[in-house]
Design a protein around this motif. Structure first.
Motif, mmCIF file in Angstrom:
data_model
loop_
_atom_site.group_PDB
_atom_site.id
_atom_site.type_symbol
_atom_site.label_atom_id
_atom_site.label_comp_id
_atom_site.label_asym_id
_atom_site.label_seq_id
_atom_site.Cartn_x
_atom_site.Cartn_y
_atom_site.Cartn_z
ATOM 1 N N GLU A 1 3.686 81.061 47.893
ATOM 2 C CA GLU A 1 2.235 80.950 47.733
ATOM 3 C C GLU A 1 1.524 81.970 48.620
ATOM 4 N N GLY A 2 2.010 82.127 49.850
ATOM 5 C CA GLY A 2 1.404 83.113 50.750
ATOM 6 C C GLY A 2 1.568 84.533 50.228
ATOM 7 N N ARG A 58 -0.851 84.999 47.327
ATOM 8 C CA ARG A 58 -2.251 85.092 47.748
ATOM 9 C C ARG A 58 -2.598 86.492 48.255
ATOM 10 N N GLN A 77 4.189 90.419 40.666
ATOM 11 C CA GLN A 77 3.493 89.146 40.836
ATOM 12 C C GLN A 77 3.993 88.121 39.817
#
Length: 352
Positions: free
Chosen positions: A205-206, A209, A221
């Motif tokens: 998730e990091g 982001r 991505q």
């Protein structure tokens, strides 16, 4: 050997194979490509050399040197530091073992530091080198491939744990005495597996982001989101395994308690039967005692007249009582009187 492999890539293609880190640094500056340095349990001097060249943060370098870190992602300026905990299932011992991989990502370099023999990152490097277009996307492509390799390596672990849990269910209802030890051992492995896999959600998730900010290729991505989906499925399975094992412990405890209760019930029934038998024997003994007392009482009552009669039945010449006119009535009366007295005494004592 601490230095496993190192090379400088230009446009996704491998160039020369430098023999030392110094040559790698020179080639990197000369060709302005991407360096990928693979280290296995490096010495402090080697790690410091890489840290100075790429300006790695001291805290990240300290973590990479010591090992025993939890999975995480940290950013220090343009440098990304990622810790991963690979896992693999050992069929011979039916256990799960864990490794540790540290990855430094910068604008023009990738440094991988391993603290276990597994996973072997050589296939990862070969896979990337066979896809120059993917490798040309830069250090993030290397990080994605390493992440994908680690997460894919969790699948055999999930299969092995699932098979072990199925075996435990069979042992549980077969009253296997070793099942509790096996459950605790497997629960410990599942908890360790959760510690390795659960933080991956936050790591991925990091990375996603910050993908737009650091201009990560759109295709990468998508690939990272696919790895995230796989990681989520693994963590869900690990959570389910832990729940199953905790339920197995509860069921095992219930079965053991039920067995103990059944054993206590059997012992109680045996004790009651024994008490009943003892009571019957006691009653029989009491009845026999009462009969003995009655017999003894009547024997004593009959003994007194017999004593008198036996005395007068002796054939002696000089027995004055034989000449008495009242001798016979007195003898008979004495017999009756003694019998009545003894009867009254025994009756009063409850013997008759």
């Amino acid at each position: 050997m601490p230095l496993v492999d190192n090379c400088v890539y230009v446009d996704g293609r491998r160039t020369e194979n430098p023999a030392s880190l110094d040559e790698t640094f020179e080639l990197l500056h000369e060709r302005r490509g991407m360096a990928w340095i693979g280290l296995f349990r490096p010495s402090p001097a080697e790690l410091d050399s890489v840290a100075r060249e790429f300006d790695l943060h001291p805290l990240a370098v300290e973590d990479a040197g010591k090992g025993h870190q939890r999975p995480k992602v940290e950013r220090y300026g343009d440098t990304l530091f990622v810790v991963l905990r690979p896992a693999w299932y050992v069929d011979e011992t039916e256990t799960v073992e864990f490794g540790e991989v540290h990855v430094f990502i910068g604008p023009s370099f990738v440094v991988t530091v391993r603290h276990a023999t597994r996973p072997d990152l050589a296939p990862v490097r070969s896979r990337l080198e066979s896809s120059p277009d993917l490798l040309a996307m830069g250090p993030e492509a290397v990080l994605y491939t390493v992440l994908d390799e680690v997460v894919d390596g969790y699948a055999p672990v999930v299969a092995g744990l699932e098979n072990d849990i199925d075996e435990i269910e069979d042992q549980l209802f077969a009253n296997d005495p070793d099942v509790s030890r096996r459950i605790y051992q497997l629960l410990s492995e599942v908890i360790g597996f959760q510690r390795a896999t659960t933080p991956l959600f936050a790591v991925l998730e990091g990375l996603l982001r910050g993908a737009e900010k650091y201009q990560v290729h759109e295709e990468l991505q998508r690939s990272l989101r696919d790895v995230l989906d796989h990681a989520l499925r693994v963590t869900e399975r690990a959570d389910a395994f832990r729940t199953l094992l905790q339920n197995a412990l509860t069921v095992h405890s219930t079965l053991v308690t039920q067995q103990q209760n059944d054993e206590m019930r059997r012992l109680s029934e045996a004790g009651l039967a024994q008490n009943e038998e003892t009571r019957r024997l006691s009653e029989t003994s009491l009845r026999q005692g009462e009969e003995v007392k009655k017999i003894s009482a009547w024997a004593a009552i009959l003994f007194a007249p017999t004593l008198i009669a036996s005395v007068y039945g002796m054939n002696f010449d000089h027995m004055p009582e034989l000449a008495w006119r009242a001798g016979y009535p007195l003898a008979v009366g004495g017999m009756v009187l003694m019998a009545l007295v003894l009867y009254a005494v025994f009756r009063r004592k409850g013997w008759l």
